[in-house]
Design a protein around this motif. Structure first.
Motif, mmCIF file in Angstrom:
data_model
loop_
_atom_site.group_PDB
_atom_site.id
_atom_site.type_symbol
_atom_site.label_atom_id
_atom_site.label_comp_id
_atom_site.label_asym_id
_atom_site.label_seq_id
_atom_site.Cartn_x
_atom_site.Cartn_y
_atom_site.Cartn_z
ATOM 1 N N GLY A 46 -13.320 -40.868 66.442
ATOM 2 C CA GLY A 46 -14.201 -39.718 66.613
ATOM 3 C C GLY A 46 -14.799 -39.254 65.309
ATOM 4 N N GLN A 47 -15.513 -38.141 65.393
ATOM 5 C CA GLN A 47 -16.218 -37.642 64.222
ATOM 6 C C GLN A 47 -15.287 -36.909 63.265
ATOM 7 N N GLU A 48 -14.054 -36.648 63.695
ATOM 8 C CA GLU A 48 -13.087 -35.957 62.849
ATOM 9 C C GLU A 48 -11.829 -36.815 62.828
ATOM 10 N N SER A 49 -11.452 -37.322 61.676
ATOM 11 C CA SER A 49 -10.435 -38.373 61.602
ATOM 12 C C SER A 49 -8.998 -37.863 61.603
ATOM 13 N N TYR A 53 -10.074 -32.481 66.485
ATOM 14 C CA TYR A 53 -11.221 -32.040 67.262
ATOM 15 C C TYR A 53 -11.086 -32.515 68.711
ATOM 16 N N ASP A 55 -12.486 -34.760 70.406
ATOM 17 C CA ASP A 55 -12.507 -36.189 70.731
ATOM 18 C C ASP A 55 -11.298 -36.906 70.130
ATOM 19 N N ASP A 349 -23.627 -27.450 66.832
ATOM 20 C CA ASP A 349 -23.002 -28.703 67.253
ATOM 21 C C ASP A 349 -22.735 -28.656 68.753
ATOM 22 N N ARG A 394 -20.399 -44.364 71.082
ATOM 23 C CA ARG A 394 -20.553 -43.066 70.416
ATOM 24 C C ARG A 394 -21.967 -42.894 69.880
ATOM 25 N N ASP A 396 -23.959 -39.729 67.766
ATOM 26 C CA ASP A 396 -23.801 -38.408 67.158
ATOM 27 C C ASP A 396 -25.080 -37.577 67.164
ATOM 28 N N SER A 398 -27.378 -34.973 68.299
ATOM 29 C CA SER A 398 -27.116 -33.815 69.156
ATOM 30 C C SER A 398 -28.103 -33.711 70.305
ATOM 31 N N LYS A 407 -25.805 -35.933 72.937
ATOM 32 C CA LYS A 407 -24.648 -36.461 72.209
ATOM 33 C C LYS A 407 -23.596 -37.050 73.148
ATOM 34 N N THR A 409 -19.813 -38.475 72.790
ATOM 35 C CA THR A 409 -18.613 -38.662 71.974
ATOM 36 C C THR A 409 -17.730 -39.741 72.610
#
Length: 538
Positions: A46-49, A53, A55, A349, A394, A396, A398, A407, A409
């Motif tokens: 996901g966008q946050e490792s 978040y 996802d 977001d 995926r 990203d 928006s 978007k 995810t």
């Protein structure tokens, strides 16, 4: 009734629903993901490792489990041997340290969700002993579904749910925390009672509505399984607590979260958390969820010229204002254009809003809106087929060039789109109202003998008590022929006939709770197998 070789099956198979290619593809993709070696998370990044978040792995895995559950309960209920191993693999992944060790950092809290905090709390690695309902609540429902759907007590045994905290270069040795379903449930509801029934915290100090729905559903299933009725009191306490706090805001949306130490309600930031909560809140509070749909969806889900689109929060706010102040028609494209012109700056977001809205629409049976958004996704994103599985990669971005939410995810692409296609209207409510019992499952024939690892998809698997027929339809996802041996279990005493593509194969006497097996070669052409009782006694 005498069975003779050469007699064709006299049963109209078209009356039994089949999974379509998209639904079967989603299930196979889930199988592909959870069949990876432990530590491999292909397509799930996901966008946050740091797994903080929406996802994160836990949310993807949980919604994969719910996708499998609704597919099994509502669509292919006899496919026990196919879907039980799949759900078990998902639970295995959920218990990996990759999924839950984020909690050690999160347990220390911080100023974002506990304003005014000046020092960190002492951390703890056990991910389910308190707080962290965003993991423990999902896990409880997952293991409870496993018990309810398959009458399997694996996770009810002492120590069957285990977490080992063992950083290689940190600390003085590993620690293991052991639970089972009941211990996990007891922890959660003790915490809920301590918080005066508003719920258990997700992140420290923050109680979200949605994450507390999962343990409520799990308690209902466990009550039925063990002959109790604890959920009635819990729901009364829970509803009273939120009647006092005020869960529904003037906008019709639910609060975002409650800050416990400050006793502050955080107003809704967009439609995401409301849509997500509604999918599961509908299980036990259908009247509330159904009554609020129009007010909640207004401005966010637009239907104009037969096109369904999802709008950003900023645009939705302007559309709602125009509707309230100017009696504007939200189905008028001119109103949408005006609302967009009134928005200054880039959109906030959009996160996982598409994922949650799709699930909400599927639960309420809003087929026009659901199909419209799925058509939009198919026209703006590539549907990826890999090893027979279907997912959406995926993206990203928006919004698209027109300003519609676009978007996708990993949560949506791997799990929530699948859920929305596999669910049925009021799917969660129907399961809440009629959980499967041990008695029911012990008496109902089911299919075993092969699973998804053999490259064969199950499109239909159902027991028809009226015609005493166990119907199975399978198809291989790749070109090579595959031999499988479906086993019909839980058959009652009598003579049973087997048919393949309506052609009679054999008839055999079966004892009570007996089995019957047939060997078939499966290709990319659909193959129908039917086990049918043809005499009452032997």
């Amino acid at each position: 009734m005498e069975v003779t070789p050469g007699k064709r099956l006299r049963l109209d198979l078209s009356k039994y629903e089949k999974l379509d290619s998209l639904q079967a593809g989603h299930i196979r993709h889930i199988h592909n993901l959870v069949s990876q070696l432990d530590g491999q998370w292909n397509h799930m990044g996901g966008q946050e490792s740091l797994q903080e978040y929406f996802d994160a792995y836990r949310y993807q895995l949980a919604n994969m489990a719910y996708s499998v559950a609704v597919a099994h309960y509502h669509r292919i209920p006899a496919a026990v041997g196919i879907l039980k191993p799949l759900l078990r693999k998902i639970i295995h992944k959920m218990l990996l340290p990759d999924v839950w060790t984020y909690w050690y950092n999160s347990s220390q809290s911080g100023s974002l969700l506990d304003p005014g905090r000046t020092e960190m709390r002492k951390p703890w690695p056990d991910p389910v002993c308190r707080e962290n309902i965003m993991y423990s609540g999902h896990l409880l429902l997952m293991v409870t579904l496993y018990a309810m759907l398959f009458d399997d007590d694996e996770f009810e045994k002492p120590g069957s749910i285990s977490f080992t905290w063992a950083p290689m270069f940190w600390g003085f040795g590993s620690e293991t925390f052991k639970y089972n379903t009941q211990a996990l449930q007891d922890n959660i509801f003790a915490e809920m009672e301590k918080n005066k029934w508003v719920g258990v915290c997700c992140e420290p100090n923050a109680v979200f509505i949605v994450c507390n729905q999962y343990p409520l559903i799990a308690m209902r299933y466990n009550d039925v399984r063990h002959g109790r009725n604890r959920i009635q009191r819990v729901l009364k306490e829970y509803q009273n607590a939120w009647d006092e706090k005020g869960m529904v805001t003037e906008s019709g949306l639910y609060i975002s979260w409650l800050l416990m130490n400050q006793n502050i309600i955080v107003p809704p930031l967009d439609i995401s958390l409301t849509a997500w909560a509604n999918t599961f809140l509908n299980s036990w509070n259908h009247d509330l969820v159904a009554s609020l749909y129009e007010k909640q969806a207004a401005g966010y889900i637009t239907v104009q010229n037969d096109q369904v689109r999802l709008q950003t929060h900023e645009v939705a706010v302007q559309m709602r204002r125009l509707m309230e102040e100017e009696n504007a028609d939200l189905s008028d494209p001119a109103v949408l254009a005006k609302a967009r012109a009134l928005v200054t700056g880039p959109p906030s977001d959009v996160g996982t809003v598409m994922a949650f809205v799709l699930m909400w629409l599927s639960e309420l049976g809003k087929q026009k809106e659901l199909n419209g958004l799925l058509e939009y996704i198919d026209s703006h994103h590539d549907a990826i087929w890999e090893k027979g599985g279907l997912f959406y990669g995926r993206s990203d971005e928006s919004v698209d060039i027109s300003g519609n939410v676009a978007k996708i995810t990993p949560l949506a692409g791997n799990a929530c789109i699948a859920y929305s296609r596999l669910n049925v209207p009021n799917g969660q409510k129907l399961m809440w109202d009629n959980p499967w019992t041990s008695k029911l499952l012990a008496s109902r024939p089911s299919i075993h003998g092969f699973d998804l690892s053999e490259g064969v998809d199950c499109l239909r698997s159902i027991w028809d008590a009226e015609t005493k027929s166990l119907v199975l339809t399978v198809k291989a996802w790749e070109g090579r022929p595959t031999v499988i041996q479906p086993v019909a279990k839980n058959l009652s005493a009598g003579t049973w006939a087997t048919y393949v593509n309506t052609e009679f194969v054999e008839a055999l006497p079966v004892n009570s709770n007996g089995t019957m097996t047939v060997s078939v070669e499966v290709s990319t052409q659909e193959l129908d197998i039917v086990f049918q009782k043809v005499a009452e006694n032997i």
